[in-house]
Structures are given as structure tokens and as C-alpha cells.
Design a protein around this motif. Structure first.
Motif: not given
Length: 125
Positions: A107, A37, A47
Motif C-alpha cells: 500500500r 484518500f 488511505w
């Protein structure tokens, strides 16, 4: 929780490259996700990239084609190779570990990650 330690950040000119490294204990979980990140001042953590125990990889659209995530399981290391860096890539970069997450589900949000490194600064000018 697992202890994560990042390294490899620094200052580079636009178009340059850096490789971030993250050391972690040997992963004993069958399902997990390791991720990168980044966070700019005043913004939420976002992300960048991740890979999981199934070998799946995922990249944010902004870094796809420029960044590559990889592991060296023998050394218990996670890497992020960053090429063609842009000023907008400047941020604090964090390595993170999530137990029980598989990228085939999508995700993961930052809240799914229970372990984080201290961060390493990347500055692109």
C-alpha cells in the motif's frame, strides 16, 4: 503532475450511498496507482482505496465490503462507489495519482502520490 478533479461528495444519512468521481488526463505511464484518500479535521490523510496499472485493487479494512473503486478508461474517470455509509466515513475525500507504483509492492504512502485533486466533502449523519 496530472490535473485531477473530484466531484460527487455531499451529505447523506447513515446507510446511504454516494459515488465520487475523479477526472484525469489519459494515463500514459505503464506503472501507476490511482488512489482515494480521506482526511478528517485534525487528522492525517488516510488511505481509502486504490487501483494500479496491473488491475490490482486495495481497500482499507474500514471500507472493505462497502466501497468499490473502478475506472472508465474511455472517459478517463476514476470512481469510488460508497455504500452503507457510516458517520465515521465523514471526511474530505481526495483523488490522487502516483507514477511508478504497483500495488503488488504494498500500500503506497500518501507521499508517493505526486498529483492530488482539490477534494470533495462527504458528510454522513
Amino acid at each position: 503532475h496530472v490535473q485531477l478533479v473530484e466531484s460527487g461528495g455531499g451529505s447523506v444519512q447513515a446507510g446511504g450511498s454516494l459515488r465520487l468521481s475523479c477526472s484525469a488526463p489519459r494515463n500514459s505511464y505503464s506503472s501507476y496507482c490511482m488512489g482515494w484518500f480521506r482526511q478528517r479535521p485534525g487528522e492525517d490523510r488516510e488511505w481509502v482505496s486504490g487501483l494500479d496499472g496491473d488491475g490490482l485493487e486495495d481497500y482499507a479494512n474500514s471500507v472493505k465490503g462497502r466501497f468499490t473503486i473502478s475506472t472508465d478508461n474511455a472517459k478517463n474517470m476514476l470512481y469510488l462507489e460508497m455504500n452503507n455509509l457510516k458517520p465515521e466515513d465523514s471526511a474530505m475525500y481526495y483523488c490522487a495519482h502516483a507514477v511508478g507504483w504497483r500495488l503488488v509492492w504494498g500500500r503506497p504512502d500518501a507521499s508517493h502520490f505526486g498529483s492530488w485533486g482539490q477534494g470533495t466533502q462527504v458528510t454522513v449523519s
